[in-house]
Enzyme design. Structure first.
Site, mmCIF file in Angstrom:
data_model
loop_
_atom_site.group_PDB
_atom_site.id
_atom_site.type_symbol
_atom_site.label_atom_id
_atom_site.label_comp_id
_atom_site.label_asym_id
_atom_site.label_seq_id
_atom_site.Cartn_x
_atom_site.Cartn_y
_atom_site.Cartn_z
ATOM 1 N N GLU A 102 28.309 40.657 43.868
ATOM 2 C CA GLU A 102 27.557 40.478 42.621
ATOM 3 C C GLU A 102 26.066 40.290 42.873
ATOM 4 O O GLU A 102 25.226 40.825 42.147
ATOM 5 C CB GLU A 102 28.114 39.286 41.832
ATOM 6 C CG GLU A 102 29.433 39.555 41.119
ATOM 7 C CD GLU A 102 30.651 39.463 42.022
ATOM 8 O OE1 GLU A 102 30.492 39.169 43.229
ATOM 9 O OE2 GLU A 102 31.775 39.696 41.528
ATOM 10 N N HIS A 111 38.348 32.429 34.871
ATOM 11 C CA HIS A 111 38.101 33.671 34.133
ATOM 12 C C HIS A 111 37.845 33.415 32.654
ATOM 13 O O HIS A 111 37.827 34.357 31.873
ATOM 14 C CB HIS A 111 39.319 34.611 34.218
ATOM 15 C CG HIS A 111 39.494 35.299 35.523
ATOM 16 N ND1 HIS A 111 39.907 34.659 36.661
ATOM 17 C CD2 HIS A 111 39.316 36.596 35.882
ATOM 18 C CE1 HIS A 111 39.987 35.524 37.665
ATOM 19 N NE2 HIS A 111 39.630 36.706 37.222
#
Lengths: 331, 330
Positions: free
Chosen positions: B63, B132
């Site tokens: 990322e 999540h």
């Protein structure tokens, strides 16, 4: 590295005196900054580049004006070698409006868009992703430019380093990774922080061309960088240079330098890149004492002028504090 | 004559991406599994085949590298649209977003702009547990230099992307994952969409419910529920989380004299806290009751359905809060 392969008209050896002058210019700038820091003219963190000049000068020598440079918090040498005007750098140290970051960056955050100098980044390894993106943008736009990124040995321990070497190699991007291995991540020695201390070897594990270079020899650095840049520009993918160097001064002005052996520092000072090149030039009759004095005088004049300008330069008005947080646009 | 068609939120985002890729060759997409896989929420399905691997770039799981690469590419004139699977994963790129994208324009004295768009999903409701499901957009809304938007409607999902791409500053787009299957009728001829203003989604006179993203639908349903009991709630969709559109909020609160803020983030240090504070600062004397907040219970989001449900703001919580503020005060 062998010097026999480079073109005679292109060889850095033709510019040896200029390389010396550039290194001296950085050295004297840094020494003046230290004085100005003691006099409280410069504040914040100040990381001096003394001892590492051959790296910045050698690498930037191999870059063209179109190429990009990403730097670290120890960025004065990179900026000056790249051609950021000394008065703009000094004014930034003073936090003045005429500084190259309009007083918002200071010592660690010098920027110059015109010279494609994408700034001192004070997050270790934080500049690597930027350089990958600069290169990606160039490739996607069909430009044959190189993005060079400086970082220290400390960055090799960061995740961003590994992510970026992998991504640059995967996409074969024109990035020149320049690792300034000065053996210490602030106060922690390389062998205290990294399981494998051969940094060029580690870079090669990502499929990059990589090799170690004597970072105390500006000619060796210039030649290595030139060879690396040629490959990168030609589309051979990213390259990694481990530039083995040493800082003669403490990490920053706050650092009492308790973690290094005085003998070690003295040993490295024997390999001062400026003294070494000057002696070599003298031995070959390429530099006289008068010429050296002339160089020193020119630098002193430039420095005096930069300081004088910084002293009298205006500060940014406080009303402009929030300018540039967002781009200025017609509303 | 205007023709219309039924579109899902997911399709709307995909059409927005396709439209941007078609309109501007500098636009490209970059992220994990956006190409061959089609996007973890199938948003970019088919775009690789249509635009090719140069412009639909599958990235390694890194990322920080690919978000930073988006910043770098934006610095040299590209218009990257970076997708991060969820806001939780964006924490791995926090250095690049906060230390580079948000700072470089200012820190350089205005020498650089970063026309970068980062899309990511946010929010809970699918039993994905605590890594999540969080709603961390409020964190990003804390950061000067970033623009943060949250399309809650299909129309905004379709329209905000292009406006964000035309913006010279980094824009973060938060898509609540529960919205992808929602559908609405869109006009064939789309008007430009701004990313500066909040929108009144339901006009009302008795109380202002301020929300955004995944809790807009719940808030509207709550408004209908209280309407049956004679309470006329106005519902504001913030749309832009940074900068906040104070004017729309205050204009409404000055008319209704009551406010409930609904936010899927946790209460402490939240967007709801910020909005509540601003109402207190700017419209205190117009209030007839203390501002209420409906937020997520201060726990990592749990897996079990009943626990997750209990943690999140529900329609019944909003209804209860609205009733309290309407009952309170003068």
């Amino acid at each position: 590295m062998s010097s026999t392969e480079t073109q005679p008209e292109d060889t850095p050896i033709d510019h040896r005196t200029d390389l010396l002058r550039q290194m001296l210019r950085i050295r004297r700038f840094e020494e003046r900054c230290a004085e100005l820091y003691s006099a409280s003219k410069i504040r914040g963190f100040l990381h001096l580049y003394v001892g590492e000049e051959a790296v910045a000068v050698g690498v930037t020598h191999a870059l063209s004006e179109d190429d990009a440079l990403v730097s670290t918090y120890r960025d004065h040498g990179h900026a000056l070698a790249r051609g950021v005007p000394m008065d703009a750098v000094m004014a930034e140290m003073y936090g003045k409006a005429t500084g190259c970051s309009r007083g918002r960056g200071g010592s660690m955050h010098l920027f110059d868009v015109r010279r494609r100098f994408y700034g001192g980044n004070a997050i270790v390894a934080g500049g690597l992703p930027l350089s990958v993106g600069l290169a990606l943008g160039d490739v996607m736009s069909g430009r044959r430019r190189v993005s060079a990124c400086f970082f220290g040995d400390g960055a090799v321990a960061e995740g961003e380093f590994h992510e970026c070497l992998n991504l640059a190699a995967l996409w074969q991007l024109p990035v020149l990774f320049c690792c300034e291995n000065n053996l210490y991540a602030m106060g922690t020695a390389l062998n205290q922080a990294q399981a494998v201390t051969d940094l060029a070897l580690r870079a090669s594990s990502y499929g990059l061309t990589s090799w170690p270079v004597d970072g105390m020899d500006v000619i060796a650095v210039a030649e290595a960088a030139q060879r690396a840049v040629e490959g990168v520009r030609a589309g051979a993918g990213p390259c990694f240079l481990e530039l083995r160097t040493y800082r003669f001064r403490a990490h920053s002005m706050y650092d009492p330098d308790r973690y290094r052996d005085k003998e070690e520092i003295e040993r490295w000072k024997q390999r001062d890149p400026i003294d070494g090149l000057a002696a070599d030039l003298r031995a070959h009759g390429e530099l006289t004492d008068d010429e050296l004095s002339g160089i020193e005088e020119g630098i002193k004049k430039e420095l005096d002028q930069a300081v004088a300008m910084a002293e009298t330069a205006p500060v940014e008005p406080v009303e402009d504090l929030t300018r540039f947080v967002y781009a200025e646009r017609p509303r | 004559m205007t023709t219309t068609r039924k579109t899902t939120y997911r399709e709307a985002v995909r059409e927005a991406l396709r439209d941007a890729l078609s309109r501007d060759e500098r636009v490209f997409l970059m992220g994990e599994d956006i190409g061959r896989y089609g996007g973890c929420y199938a948003v970019s399905l088919g775009l690789l085949e249509e635009f090719g691997p140069e412009r639909i770039r599958d990235t390694p799981l890194s990322e920080s590298a690919f978000v930073g690469a988006g910043i770098g590419a934006a610095l040299v004139g590209m218009r990257p649209v970076v997708e991060i699977m969820t806001v939780n994963f964006s924490l791995l790129a926090l250095d690049q977003i906060v230390n580079n994208a948000a700072t470089m324009p200012h820190m350089s004295g205005g020498q650089f702009s970063i026309p970068l768009v980062i899309r990511m999903t946010t929010g809970a409701g699918r039993q994905l547990a605590a890594q999540h499901s969080h709603s961390l957009e409020g964190w990003y809304a804390h950061i000067p230099g970033l623009r943060v938007v949250a399309p809650a409607t299909v129309a905004d999902a379709r329209g905000m992307l292009w406006t964000a791409l035309c913006d010279p500053d980094p824009v973060l787009i938060f898509e609540h994952a529960s919205l992808y299957n929602t559908a609405a009728t869109l006009a064939e001829q789309l008007a430009p969409v701004d990313i500066d203003h909040a929108a009144v989604r339901r006009a009302g006179t008795d109380v202002t419910v301020i929300t955004y993203g995944g809790t807009l639908a719940k808030s509207l349903e709550a408004a209908e529920e209280v309407a049956a009991a004679g309470v006329d709630a106005e519902v504001i969709d913030l749309r832009a989380l940074r900068p906040l559109d104070d004017a729309t909020i205050m204009d409404s609160v000055r008319r209704t004299h009551r406010a409930v803020v609904v936010d899927e983030g946790w209460r402490s240090g939240s967007l709801a806290a910020e909005i509540s504070a601003r109402i207190t600062e700017q419209a205190f004397y117009d209030l007839d009751a203390p501002v209420e907040r409906v937020c997520t219970v201060e726990t990592p989001i749990p897996y079990a359905q009943h626990l997750e449900r209990a943690a999140l703001p529900q329609q019944s919580d909003i209804v209860a809060a609205v009733r309290r503020v309407v009952a309170g005060g003068g």
